[in-house]
Write a protein that holds these residues in place. Structure first.
Motif, PDB file in Angstrom:
ATOM      1  N   ILE A 205       0.844  -1.200   0.000  1.00 24.75           N
ATOM      2  CA  ILE A 205       0.000   0.000   0.000  1.00 24.75           C
ATOM      3  C   ILE A 205       0.875   1.244   0.000  1.00 24.75           C
ATOM      4  CG2 ILE A 205      -1.714   1.243   1.388  1.00 24.75           C
ATOM      5  CD1 ILE A 205      -2.563  -1.711   2.265  1.00 24.75           C
ATOM      6  N   TRP A 206       0.624   2.111  -0.958  1.00 19.33           N
ATOM      7  CA  TRP A 206       1.426   3.344  -1.109  1.00 19.33           C
ATOM      8  C   TRP A 206       1.458   4.106   0.219  1.00 19.33           C
ATOM      9  CZ3 TRP A 206      -0.316   8.382  -3.992  1.00 19.33           C
ATOM     10  CH2 TRP A 206       0.799   9.238  -4.150  1.00 19.33           C
ATOM     11  N   GLY A 207       2.667   4.389   0.692  1.00 26.80           N
ATOM     12  CA  GLY A 207       2.812   5.156   1.919  1.00 26.80           C
ATOM     13  C   GLY A 207       2.926   4.298   3.166  1.00 26.80           C
ATOM     14  N   ARG A 208       2.943   2.957   2.972  1.00 30.65           N
ATOM     15  CA  ARG A 208       2.993   2.062   4.129  1.00 30.65           C
ATOM     16  C   ARG A 208       4.074   1.017   3.907  1.00 30.65           C
ATOM     17  NH1 ARG A 208      -1.353  -0.625   7.754  1.00 30.65           N
ATOM     18  NH2 ARG A 208      -0.484  -2.700   7.876  1.00 30.65           N
ATOM     19  N   GLU A 209       4.802   0.698   4.940  1.00 23.69           N
ATOM     20  CA  GLU A 209       5.892  -0.280   4.834  1.00 23.69           C
ATOM     21  C   GLU A 209       5.344  -1.700   4.730  1.00 23.69           C
ATOM     22  OE1 GLU A 209       9.372   0.097   4.753  1.00 23.69           O
ATOM     23  OE2 GLU A 209       8.825   2.202   4.414  1.00 23.69           O
TER      24      GLU A 209
END
Ligand SMILES: [Zn+2]
Length: 395
Positions: free
Chosen positions: A11-15
């Protein structure tokens, strides 16, 4: 209750990767991979593909398109007025506005991952509200695969085209979401009167304002100030957009900083189609907290043969003006997603629990690669429902 589980999503923005559970059209859970099933709902294994929020096209002209129709070689006279005249005069020849063409263009936008569009629609004495009707018919045919909001747009001018003002008001009475304007000085020759009429209608009908401003130099900068002033006085913060705004892109640093401060204070957003000149200073706008939305503008119409409706392509155009570093490219993608949602005041937009499940899945390792490579969209989800898969509409 309907459920959709997206397994092994990045998910974009999440590790790292996560399982994303969608329930009744919203993101219900984000959990560590492999923890529990979908409770009988549908399951998609993303195999580590990247999930982005659904693209927001904040500046389109759906009603003008020839997509799915004949190829029409471009022969408009140069300049804004030449294109305006060509667009108006040749509409009947090709049956524009045409709900079939709009339906076809919307299909391409959907399979490319766009989940929400703001479309300006021509309103003038020749076409009446025909453009509003054609676009609404096309949106209806897609049955919720995409959401579209409209701006009543005086493409042929308002003051110089008698009868247009009354038609714009009629469009607002018919539920059109925003009122438009067009170069209050450059086209209509009387910016104060033009803007007074547009803002009075916005106040009377409680709608947003979105004004095309191509005028450059001091004339354009002055109109920025007129719009900022009216937005502040009428308390319309968050409801006003300036489209194109070339005067800001071309301004000297002192003028630019003054206009940016005014826009931020009044709560005015910007819309850009990522042009090759007059590129808006995205990083400075971001630092000032001014939302900027990206849009495809006209796609294959009597104004130009260019465009496809793909917002990743538009983000790439913006990135070429913003810079080649990953963070520059991500900034362009932000304008095609979160920036658009802020400019258009979309609620509960994004990839957090509780947000509307409008999202796009792409085979890319990160956001910068998604913009630069523009891979086929593996999956497009609107309101929790899969609406496109591998470039095809799900019917
Ligand atoms: Zn436009």
């Amino acid at each position: 209750m309907t459920e959709l589980l997206l397994r092994d999503a990045r998910i974009w923005g999440r590790e790292g990767s996560a399982d994303l559970l969608i329930r009744d059209g919203r993101i219900a859970e984000l959990r560590e991979p492999g923890q529990g099933g979908a409770g009988g709902g549908d399951v998609e294994d993303l195999g580590g593909k990247l999930v982005l929020p659904g693209f927001v096209d904040g500046h389109a002209h759906l009603d003008k398109t020839l997509w799915g129709g004949p190829w029409v070689p471009h022969d408009a006279a140069p300049g804004l007025m030449g294109k305006i005249r060509n667009g108006q005069e040749r509409r009947p020849e090709f049956g524009i506005p045409n709900a079939d063409y709009v339906t076809a263009l919307l299909e391409n936008m959907i399979v490319c991952g766009t989940t929400h569009v703001r479309s300006h629609v021509d309103v003038d004495p020749l076409v009446g509200l025909g453009s509003v009707e054609a676009v609404r018919t096309a949106v209806e045919r897609h049955g919720g695969r995409i959401s579209v909001e409209l701006v009543a747009f005086p493409q042929a001018g308002m003051l110089i085209s008698p009868g247009t003002e009354a038609l714009m008001e009629e469009a607002l009475r018919a539920g059109v979401e925003s009122i438009g304007g067009l170069d209050p000085a450059g086209v209509d020759r009387d910016p104060v009167r033009h803007l007074d009429i547009v803002f009075a209608l916005a106040e009377r009908y409680g709608v947003g304002v979105d004004i095309h401003l191509h005028d450059g130099g001091t004339l354009g900068a002055w109109q920025f100030e007129l719009i900022i002033e009216r937005t502040r006085v009428l308390g319309l913060s968050g409801k006003v957009t300036i489209s194109h705004g070339f005067a800001l892109g071309d301004a000297d640093p002192a003028t630019r900083d003054r206009l940016i401060a005014g826009l931020a204070e009044a709560g005015v957003a910007l819309a850009s189609v990522a042009p090759s000149r007059g590129v808006l200073p995205l990083r400075l706008l971001r630092e000032a907290g001014i939302p900027m939305t990206l849009g495809n503008d006209g796609v294959r119409d009597l104004w130009s043969p260019f465009g496809t409706g793909d917002m990743l392509e538009r983000a790439l155009f913006q990135a070429k003006g913003t810079g080649p570093r990953d963070e520059d490219v991500e900034l362009a993608l932000d304008a095609a997603t979160y920036g658009g949602a802020r400019a258009l005041a979309l609620r509960d937009y994004g990839l957090a629990v509780g947000d509307h499940a409008d999202l796009v899945v792409v085979d890319a390792r990160n956001a910068a690669e998604a913009v630069c490579v523009r891979p086929r969209r593996s999956l497009v989800v609107k309101s929790g429902r899969i609406v496109a898969r591998e470039g095809d509409l799900v019917r």
